[in-house]
Design a protein around this motif. Structure first.
Motif, mmCIF file in Angstrom:
data_model
loop_
_atom_site.group_PDB
_atom_site.id
_atom_site.type_symbol
_atom_site.label_atom_id
_atom_site.label_comp_id
_atom_site.label_asym_id
_atom_site.label_seq_id
_atom_site.Cartn_x
_atom_site.Cartn_y
_atom_site.Cartn_z
ATOM 1 N N GLN A 72 -11.795 -60.666 0.508
ATOM 2 C CA GLN A 72 -13.337 -61.303 0.082
ATOM 3 C C GLN A 72 -12.961 -61.087 -1.021
ATOM 4 O OE1 GLN A 72 -15.142 -57.287 0.907
ATOM 5 N NE2 GLN A 72 -15.593 -58.045 3.157
ATOM 6 N N ASN A 73 -12.368 -60.781 -2.430
ATOM 7 C CA ASN A 73 -11.826 -60.542 -3.511
ATOM 8 C C ASN A 73 -11.241 -62.421 -4.233
ATOM 9 O OD1 ASN A 73 -12.709 -58.035 -4.166
ATOM 10 N ND2 ASN A 73 -10.257 -57.188 -3.741
ATOM 11 N N ASN A 74 -10.458 -62.855 -3.263
ATOM 12 C CA ASN A 74 -10.000 -64.270 -3.492
ATOM 13 C C ASN A 74 -10.543 -65.209 -2.658
ATOM 14 O OD1 ASN A 74 -7.692 -62.739 -4.898
ATOM 15 N ND2 ASN A 74 -7.493 -61.882 -3.403
ATOM 16 N N TYR A 75 -11.487 -65.009 -1.697
ATOM 17 C CA TYR A 75 -12.574 -65.838 -1.304
ATOM 18 C C TYR A 75 -13.325 -65.651 -0.286
ATOM 19 C CZ TYR A 75 -6.622 -66.779 -0.408
ATOM 20 O OH TYR A 75 -5.345 -67.198 -0.283
ATOM 21 N N ASN A 76 -14.174 -67.238 0.097
ATOM 22 C CA ASN A 76 -15.474 -67.240 0.324
ATOM 23 C C ASN A 76 -15.376 -67.819 1.536
ATOM 24 O OD1 ASN A 76 -16.328 -66.976 -2.588
ATOM 25 N ND2 ASN A 76 -15.863 -69.320 -3.084
ATOM 26 N N LEU A 77 -16.551 -67.027 2.584
ATOM 27 C CA LEU A 77 -16.702 -67.273 4.099
ATOM 28 C C LEU A 77 -16.438 -68.894 3.604
ATOM 29 C CD1 LEU A 77 -17.342 -65.886 6.406
ATOM 30 C CD2 LEU A 77 -20.079 -66.660 5.578
ATOM 31 N N ASN A 78 -15.767 -69.029 4.941
ATOM 32 C CA ASN A 78 -15.890 -70.459 5.143
ATOM 33 C C ASN A 78 -14.515 -71.329 4.564
ATOM 34 O OD1 ASN A 78 -17.945 -70.581 7.472
ATOM 35 N ND2 ASN A 78 -18.978 -71.051 5.590
ATOM 36 N N ASP A 79 -13.614 -70.954 4.002
ATOM 37 C CA ASP A 79 -12.741 -71.491 2.842
ATOM 38 C C ASP A 79 -11.729 -70.611 4.442
ATOM 39 O OD1 ASP A 79 -14.075 -71.632 0.656
ATOM 40 O OD2 ASP A 79 -12.836 -69.610 -0.022
ATOM 41 N N ASN A 80 -10.327 -71.559 3.762
ATOM 42 C CA ASN A 80 -9.156 -71.838 4.395
ATOM 43 C C ASN A 80 -7.832 -70.901 3.181
ATOM 44 O OD1 ASN A 80 -9.701 -73.369 6.892
ATOM 45 N ND2 ASN A 80 -10.373 -74.089 5.156
#
Length: 94
Positions: A72-80
């Motif tokens: 949650q701190n480094n990526y967004n939902l739907n990232d890879n």
């Protein structure tokens, strides 16, 4: 090492788990085996392999709060993100 892509869907983002997929499934041990995961910051998380949740017996790994917060701190939902499996009980997130 075998590399795999992790799609950050709702389960990964909210629950802190991954399903590595059938392309690397044979690289992991049996149900209940330990697996150590190294995060990009060097933190190592300990978990176990779950082969009973997915109907096809594929690997699912629950990491919990620390992994979820990292995602949650480094990526967004739907990232890879990419990860590798250097041996049957290790994952390294790139």
């Amino acid at each position: 090492m075998n590399e795999f892509n992790v799609f950050i869907g709702i389960a990964t983002y909210r629950q802190g788990l991954i399903n590595p997929g059938i392309a690397v499934d044979n690289m992991f041990g049996v149900h209940g085996s330990p697996v150590n995961t190294t995060l990009p910051n060097g933190t190592i998380l300990n978990s176990t392999i779950n082969r009973t949740h997915n109907p096809n017996g594929g690997v699912r790994i629950y990491f919990g709060v620390q992994f979820r917060e990292c995602i949650q701190n480094n990526y967004n939902l739907n990232d890879n993100f990419l990860a590798t499996v250097p041996n049957h009980n290790s994952i390294v997130i790139l």
